[in-house]
Write a protein that holds these residues in place. Structure first.
Motif, PDB file in Angstrom:
ATOM      1  N   PHE C  96       0.844  -1.202   0.000  1.00  0.00           N
ATOM      2  CA  PHE C  96       0.000   0.000   0.000  1.00  0.00           C
ATOM      3  C   PHE C  96       0.881   1.254   0.000  1.00  0.00           C
ATOM      4  O   PHE C  96       0.710   2.179  -0.817  1.00  0.00           O
ATOM      5  CB  PHE C  96      -0.872  -0.059   1.258  1.00  0.00           C
ATOM      6  CG  PHE C  96      -2.002   0.909   1.362  1.00  0.00           C
ATOM      7  CD1 PHE C  96      -2.501   1.601   0.271  1.00  0.00           C
ATOM      8  CD2 PHE C  96      -2.621   1.120   2.599  1.00  0.00           C
ATOM      9  CE1 PHE C  96      -3.574   2.489   0.408  1.00  0.00           C
ATOM     10  CE2 PHE C  96      -3.684   1.999   2.747  1.00  0.00           C
ATOM     11  CZ  PHE C  96      -4.155   2.690   1.644  1.00  0.00           C
ATOM     12  N   LEU C  97       1.857   1.259   0.904  1.00  0.00           N
ATOM     13  CA  LEU C  97       2.738   2.425   1.041  1.00  0.00           C
ATOM     14  C   LEU C  97       3.513   2.710  -0.239  1.00  0.00           C
ATOM     15  O   LEU C  97       3.493   3.836  -0.758  1.00  0.00           O
ATOM     16  CB  LEU C  97       3.724   2.184   2.198  1.00  0.00           C
ATOM     17  CG  LEU C  97       4.871   3.190   2.333  1.00  0.00           C
ATOM     18  CD1 LEU C  97       4.335   4.578   2.656  1.00  0.00           C
ATOM     19  CD2 LEU C  97       5.857   2.740   3.408  1.00  0.00           C
ATOM     20  N   ALA C 100       1.382   3.842  -3.178  1.00  0.00           N
ATOM     21  CA  ALA C 100       0.890   5.214  -3.048  1.00  0.00           C
ATOM     22  C   ALA C 100       1.991   6.229  -3.338  1.00  0.00           C
ATOM     23  O   ALA C 100       1.738   7.285  -3.936  1.00  0.00           O
ATOM     24  CB  ALA C 100       0.319   5.440  -1.648  1.00  0.00           C
ATOM     25  N   PHE C 101       3.203   5.917  -2.937  1.00  0.00           N
ATOM     26  CA  PHE C 101       4.309   6.811  -3.290  1.00  0.00           C
ATOM     27  C   PHE C 101       4.666   6.689  -4.775  1.00  0.00           C
ATOM     28  O   PHE C 101       4.813   7.676  -5.491  1.00  0.00           O
ATOM     29  CB  PHE C 101       5.540   6.514  -2.435  1.00  0.00           C
ATOM     30  CG  PHE C 101       6.792   7.130  -2.985  1.00  0.00           C
ATOM     31  CD1 PHE C 101       6.934   8.514  -3.004  1.00  0.00           C
ATOM     32  CD2 PHE C 101       7.796   6.348  -3.534  1.00  0.00           C
ATOM     33  CE1 PHE C 101       8.073   9.096  -3.549  1.00  0.00           C
ATOM     34  CE2 PHE C 101       8.940   6.926  -4.079  1.00  0.00           C
ATOM     35  CZ  PHE C 101       9.066   8.303  -4.094  1.00  0.00           C
ATOM     36  N   LEU C 103       3.064   5.839  -7.422  1.00  0.00           N
ATOM     37  CA  LEU C 103       2.213   6.386  -8.482  1.00  0.00           C
ATOM     38  C   LEU C 103       2.405   7.889  -8.640  1.00  0.00           C
ATOM     39  O   LEU C 103       2.273   8.435  -9.745  1.00  0.00           O
ATOM     40  CB  LEU C 103       0.751   6.002  -8.253  1.00  0.00           C
ATOM     41  CG  LEU C 103       0.014   6.451  -7.006  1.00  0.00           C
ATOM     42  CD1 LEU C 103      -0.589   7.841  -7.208  1.00  0.00           C
ATOM     43  CD2 LEU C 103      -1.105   5.463  -6.703  1.00  0.00           C
TER      44      LEU C 103
END
Lengths: 451, 451, 451
Positions: C96-97, C100-101, C103
């Motif tokens: 997830f982390l 999210a970074f 993209l």
């Protein structure tokens, strides 16, 4: 109020509420609800009249977003609330129940305000009504988050009945009277829903809730289940905020803005979670919840020209504020303000919702003159949430709803047939102990002892 | 038949079936299957010829619905069948296997009946064929629900081969010969699939199945897994029933109708579940299954002018009937009719499917003259389901398929490498017991004992 | 390197990286990123200028596919990596982390290469950029698969920063310089990502990893969680491979091709898994992973006229090769090549990616002359993956990143607050043991003993 004997048997009240209210829905739908131009068999004529092709039926503009919103309501909210060790059934199951009821009542309430055809007195529904009904339900599910594990399903039905009603009135005032804009519902849905739930929780304060604290925790796999909810909410939030925007660039821009806002939130959530824990370890509660705050805050301004960097800034702030809320504000609110907020909706919905309202007001103000309308809308949402919550909370304090005692909260045993646990180790232990005992008292040494 | 030694080793039969049948698929696809006008590189010319824009390619009308249906088939049905304590691998895994095989065979079977281009003898496929293949597979997955935990993967492959074949013939008769309508497949998919599975289960009756009854139960987390299946089926059912409807108002109306039908079902399911349990506690089996009955029943009449209140009435009845079926009919069928129905497909698919067929007939009759055609279609579905099931059941009784013994059902150990359980408590117990024993026999009192 | 004291406290480094890099994103977005024609408020004029309707906004061609891809990135990859007994938080959480970074950084990197508007020096983004950013992230998530459980979140952030950068350059060379085609990214995403991760893993070889082998296993429910990831990847892969294809038949055909490829893979995976296990039992690792190989291999040629039977052949081969890879190659690589590949990405992404590249080259060669371009593209992907991985691996060996010691891998305790386990059986055991002891030493025989 806490000393009275608690009767959590809902065998009469729950079926009665479900059957009677569902019957009422059937009658009201029979009297009021019909298909709109685009879902009715007359579409062909309507389409030719307006010189449209079939693909320009609103269904194709909005159905994919609708299904994403639908997933958020039922899987997103539902699984986000499975994180408790022994309240996963109640989390996902009662969410299912009240959403299924709420969307019917929302179609009526919102229909009367927004989709009434004055030529025949009927509400005409299409795909956009379905999306709005899901939105309306979201407000009540947010409120449920504050009360998770502490209320009976009958109370939740009452909460939903009043919540939907209040929502529809509030929404009408904000969108149609004040003419504020709120495509993704930062104010209308999140601010209202969160303060509605928090006010109810305040009214239902349980001073001895610590008696259930052994169950107000997660276990490893319940935290993983909750991540299903988190991720479906996170991924589909761009659909939520764009679902009822204007066709074309409106929907397109709202999706981009929300996507960016959420991405930024994840990083600051992780940063704050690690920074404030011993040894820098991440806390699943933050990852499950605060990562979503950016989506809430992007709601009002979703279709505005917020600019990509603006979205990142909003998301950045929300991740920080929401995570700090979980660390500092939730314990403070429980201790000082007597507001017990099981899921931390104040951090995930209330604060980001207010931020979203303010962002909307500022963005609108910088573009035109309606910034004041947006601010007024935010106030209306707050008033309806708090005022409505206090009234409904008072109703829910009546000793007739079958809510659990303080030492019986967060436990599915109360309202569900819970399967027996796997007790595979028990026979082994028994055998082992027998074996040990036999040895102790001089028993024979069995050759093929288990273990 | 129950006394014979059971050999559940499928090391030769399962690979052989998979490799040979997959090779057959490749050959048949090579001979028969090509792209249709809208998926072929000639689309540009075709489009210009018909004066269409790219967005009017059927792909854009149906792809979002297709993906929702796809999720229902693989995650919906798959996870709904994970509810058993020790058969989650088999539930989701074999569902995966037979769906992946079935959709290929369905593209051929349905293609020969519906998509054969007589100019070149080829089947021309596009997005609608993919949806129909998934539908066809659904019939076999429903049948699997009755047999869950009691059959081998090889038997399931055979069940699927014949099931798809029967389905395609039955569907052709109902839709193309009788000219009944059944957009969501109440008759074609659900009635057929359920009676097909129930008949097979009757043929494979296991008098000593109680020997596995310790495993025919759920555990807490397996019930939560099953809710993933339930919710994805529930949420995406509007896509299922609207996926192959007419463009425009047809798809739009079918989605609305199904959405309403399902909402209503949830409330009556909860009501009946609570009413018939001691202390009014809800039963997860009902919530997982009976809440879906409205979607089944909305199938045939999905695109008809059923009216929103009509949908609520259908959903209302289905929730009641389906839940009562789980409470009273399933035990009765097992005891008296010798039909063992693991997932209760009689309550979720068979009865609601028949109701859906009747609703379709009545709605059609009230609108025009084809009510009789609908009724005839229902009869064909029943006959094919029961007749086909008996024949296929007889085949599956042959002692060559590697099915488990009666005391070995509902256990993933039979066909899967199952990981060792977490035995974290065992060392603790050992140490504790050692400690206790030491004390008992005068051992030293260790200071830092675990526990 | 293994003997040094390991400090896994990331309390400063992780927040610092997240906050600083997110701030950098905000600044760079402020300088560079704006809405494109279709997401900007000027769409109305643009639309009228080109004589388009709102539904022809690219949003409606691609948004449903985008959301499916988004689900693959966050739920698909995330849950596929929850299979380990005690690394589910890290699997889904770090996924997830870094997604999210990644993209955000990908929007910039890919934007500079592909979407820079030279009139004003700004990157103009729309829905297609979002899809491409998700694609770009996929490369890094694949690399994470090789390293799962053995690296710190800070290392993953570094891996992502460099991985996205390398990806964007490699992609530019392959697509814009060499003019190879790769709609579904067999080469650009999968081959690159897999060799990038494998090279890093080789650089970070842990000779004493066996010390953590007790945790490098699954438990029953973690395997079921992983199936959520598998199925969402499998179901939505047709959207992945078609998401950025040409409007109309291009997207349509790519979806069909991928759907068929994946169906075929499932059967051969099951066949090989059963054939090579004792007693023919299926291995969950194969079902979770190798079933997806067909989607990888269908990437490059997805929109080509691969023909339905061609897809089945590709899928057939990939299922066989990928499963054999899990059985024979992964242990060989660990032992002989010193490449520890936690998720077996060599079998799921590297080999099928190369196959996909070759299939693309052959298909292209048979249709026209650009087969050589495709082959050159594959080489570039390999070189960037291996070369980049070695460099980044060297950086990640620096003793500053907080990675775990060899005996501390695959354990969420290192970076997460892990909830206490359910110890429900312990009190029972205590009581039971007390009971037994009392008996042994002459205690009274309590009547209502628990158990």
């Amino acid at each position: 109020m806490c000393d009275r004997e608690k009767n959590t048997n809902v065998r009469l009240s729950l079926p009665a509420v479900c059957i009677v209210w569902q019957t009422a829905m059937i009658i009201l739908f029979g009297v009021f609800i019909r298909y709109d131009h685009e879902s009715d068999a007359h579409w062909v004529e309507h389409r030719k009249h307006l010189n449209l092709t079939d693909i320009e039926n609103d269904f194709y503009f909005r159905y994919p977003s609708f299904q994403d919103v639908h997933v958020m309501i039922f899987v997103g909210f539902g699984f986000l609330m499975t994180f408790l060790k022994r309240y996963s059934f109640g989390g996902v199951g009662f969410n299912f129940l009240i959403a299924a009821f709420g969307l019917q009542w929302a179609l009526l309430m919102q229909g009367w305000f927004h989709s009434l055809d004055y030529t025949d007195g009927k509400i005409k529904i299409g795909i956009e009504n379905l999306i709005n009904a899901d939105f309306c339900v979201a407000g009540c599910l947010i409120a449920y988050g504050a009360l998770l594990g502490k209320v009976s399903p009958v109370q939740l039905m009452v909460l939903t009945l009043f919540g939907i009603t209040l929502f529809a009135v509030e929404e009408f005032i904000i969108l149609s009277v004040i003419h504020a804009r709120d495509a993704g519902g930062s104010m209308v849905i999140h601010t209202f829903g969160a303060y509605y739930g928090l006010s109810i929780s305040w009214m239902l304060y349980r001073p001895n809730l610590h008696q259930s604290s052994g169950l107000q925790v997660s276990v490893y796999h319940s935290d993983v289940f909750a991540m299903i909810g988190t991720l479906f909410l996170w991924m589909f939030w761009p659909s939520f905020n764009s679902a009822i925007c204007d066709h074309g660039d409106g929907q397109h821009r709202a999706a981009i803005n929300t996507y960016l806002c959420l991405a930024s939130t994840v990083l600051t959530t992780v940063a704050i979670s690690s920074l404030f824990q011993k040894h820098g370890k991440l806390d699943m509660v933050h990852i499950q919840n605060a990562t979503l705050a950016g989506g809430v805050a992007a709601g009002t301004a979703a279709e505005f020209m917020l600019m990509p960097y603006g979205c990142l800034i909003v998301g950045f702030c929300c991740g920080v504020i929401s995570t700090l809320g979980y660390i500092f504000l939730t314990p403070f609110m429980e201790k000082r303000l007597k507001i017990q907020d099981t899921c931390g909706i104040h951090n995930l919905h209330a604060m980001p919702g207010v931020i979203g309202g303010i962002v909307g007001a500022v963005t609108a103000a910088s573009a035109s003159v309606e910034g004041g309308h947006q601010a007024a809308g935010l106030c209306v949402a707050l008033c309806f949430g708090i005022g409505g919550g206090i009234i409904v909370g008072a109703i829910l304090r009546l000793p007739i709803w079958g809510d659990p005692a303080d030492d019986n909260c967060f436990d599915d045993e109360t309202y569900w047939e819970v399967p027996e646990e796997e007790e595979e180790s028990i026979p082994t232990i028994l055998q082992y102990n027998n074996h040990m005992r036999n040895k102790d008292i001089g028993g024979t040494n069995h050759q093929n002892q288990p273990l």
